[in-house]
Design a protein around this motif. Structure first.
Motif, PDB file in Angstrom:
ATOM      1  N   THR A  26       0.661  -1.529  -0.090  1.00 53.14           N
ATOM      2  CA  THR A  26       0.105   0.219  -0.094  1.00 53.14           C
ATOM      3  C   THR A  26       0.479   1.402   0.087  1.00 53.14           C
ATOM      4  OG1 THR A  26      -1.493  -1.528   1.240  1.00 53.14           O
ATOM      5  CG2 THR A  26      -1.587   1.093   1.582  1.00 53.14           C
ATOM      6  N   ILE A  61      -6.722  -4.849  -4.893  1.00 51.43           N
ATOM      7  CA  ILE A  61      -5.589  -3.467  -5.046  1.00 51.43           C
ATOM      8  C   ILE A  61      -5.247  -3.282  -6.506  1.00 51.43           C
ATOM      9  CG2 ILE A  61      -3.313  -3.622  -4.412  1.00 51.43           C
ATOM     10  CD1 ILE A  61      -4.941  -3.722  -2.069  1.00 51.43           C
ATOM     11  N   SER A  66      -7.432  -1.522   1.048  1.00 54.17           N
ATOM     12  CA  SER A  66      -6.241  -1.878   1.612  1.00 54.17           C
ATOM     13  C   SER A  66      -6.803  -2.313   3.095  1.00 54.17           C
ATOM     14  CB  SER A  66      -5.178  -1.205   1.867  1.00 54.17           C
ATOM     15  OG  SER A  66      -6.170   0.316   2.085  1.00 54.17           O
TER      16      SER A  66
END
Length: 387
Positions: free
Chosen positions: A142, A204, A247
């Motif tokens: 992240t 993601i 996330s």
């Protein structure tokens, strides 16, 4: 060489918000949650390196203590920082100095902090003894994705400083900055694939597409006075909230939570991210150039119409002409800023608070813990900047 994945990342009263906080986590607003005095010179970029904004004290003269909020994950964050610096420098000596600049000491980074807090809060719910290695890797991924976009942005925008420090391309040149950003994107993709979880890979990966969509929609809507609030919120989701939401949900996936909890964690991250963006857009009008570290109303001047402007356009027809003429006369921009401050800020504050309240409500399934109290406190910390 192309700048791979480069995107521009800027994503009622506080008494009411604290009442909601008490309903979600009774101890948060009471004596168990320490508060500290907050001066006008405290920098929000201490939490998030993307932003160079400051906030003053709240209407009660006290503020949420960010040191206390991040305390449950301090050790996790330090380990992550050292790992990230080593990842770049170990394989690429050319980038070692850049790695020290990017991931050196200082700064409490919003996105990985939230990953670790959600990981710890959901681990407690699932009776896990500790968070997993995959959750630690997720936090690194992240931060790498977010930081890569910032490094490339600084090249495109020719920014000299970020968080009060000289940028990579200023210190080492555009070539090193682009290489550093490209490497971070590539390494994050490799780490993501090796998490070996299709659900997380999809979450993601969607963020990268959202980044691009947000930038394209913003570029296509400059000085467009017909932009709707829904369009603004979609752009804000794509540019800011998407990575936070994905996330947070991914952290709960690795705790093996039930689907309803995973959805709640996504909603928490999404609405916290939206509140965060609306607050940032408010501060662009309400704070001074000294506090902002940039000219007041810079988004408006560049034609990027945010929530305060959208609300003010509904009330004051004069504003449309000023914007559509791109502030051609001397004093036009200041007049527009004054109109927005008078007619758009109050509604924008209500919007930020609504988003914050939804984020708080999304924590309802988590058991009481230090991590949960910090997740609640993070909402208050974001919102208090506008009071």
């Amino acid at each position: 060489m192309t700048v791979f994945g480069s995107v521009c990342r800027r994503g009622g009263r506080m008494g009411d918000a604290r009442a909601v906080a008490r309903a979600v986590a009774p101890d948060v607003a009471g004596d168990k949650y320490p508060r500290s005095g907050r001066s006008a010179g405290t920098s929000f970029d201490e939490l998030d390196p993307e932003h160079n904004t400051h906030f003053g004290s709240s209407d009660e003269g006290k503020g949420y203590d960010i040191t206390q909020i991040t305390a449950p994950v301090n050790a996790d964050m330090e380990q992550m920082r050292m790992n990230l610096r080593d990842i770049i420098g170990r394989k690429n000596p050319l980038l070692l100095a850049a790695a020290d600049q990017i991931f050196g000491a200082g700064g409490k980074r919003l996105r990985p902090v939230l990953v670790f807090l959600v990981a710890r809060a959901t681990a407690i719910k699932m009776n896990m003894s500790d968070i997993t290695d995959r959750q630690r890797r997720l936090a690194e991924i992240t931060e790498m994705i977010h930081t890569a976009s910032l490094v490339h942005d600084d090249v495109l925008d020719d920014c000299d400083t970020r968080r009060g420090k000289e940028t990579i391309h200023t210190l080492y040149g555009a070539r090193v900055a682009i290489l550093a950003g490209d490497f971070l994107f590539a390494q994050s993709s490799w780490f993501l694939a090796n998490l070996d979880n299709l659900e997380v890979i999809k979450l993601i990966s969607q963020v990268i597409a959202d980044f691009a969509d947000g930038e394209i929609s913003q570029a296509g809507a400059l000085f467009n006075c017909d932009i709707t609030l829904d369009e603004y919120m979609e752009k804000s989701h794509n540019k800011t909230a998407s990575l936070i939401a994905a996330s947070c949900k991914s952290a709960s996936v690795f705790s093996e939570c039930e689907e309803s909890v995973k959805i709640d964690m996504y909603e928490y991250g999404k609405h916290l991210g939206l509140a965060f963006q609306v607050v940032d857009d408010i501060l662009d009008f309400t704070q001074s150039e000294e506090q902002l570290g940039k000219p007041q109303g810079q988004d408006l001047a560049s034609g990027n119409l945010t929530a305060p402007t959208i609300f003010a356009l509904k009330r004051v027809p004069e504003l449309r002409g000023l914007i559509e003429n791109q502030f051609e006369k001397e004093g036009d921009l200041q007049r527009a800023i004054d109109i927005v401050n008078e007619h758009g800020i109050a509604e924008a504050r209500k919007l930020a608070k609504r988003e914050g309240d939804i984020a708080l409500a999304s924590l309802r399934q988590l058991p009481d813990s230090d991590a949960k109290r910090s997740l609640v406190g993070m909402v208050g910390y974001v919102l208090e900047r506008i009071y």
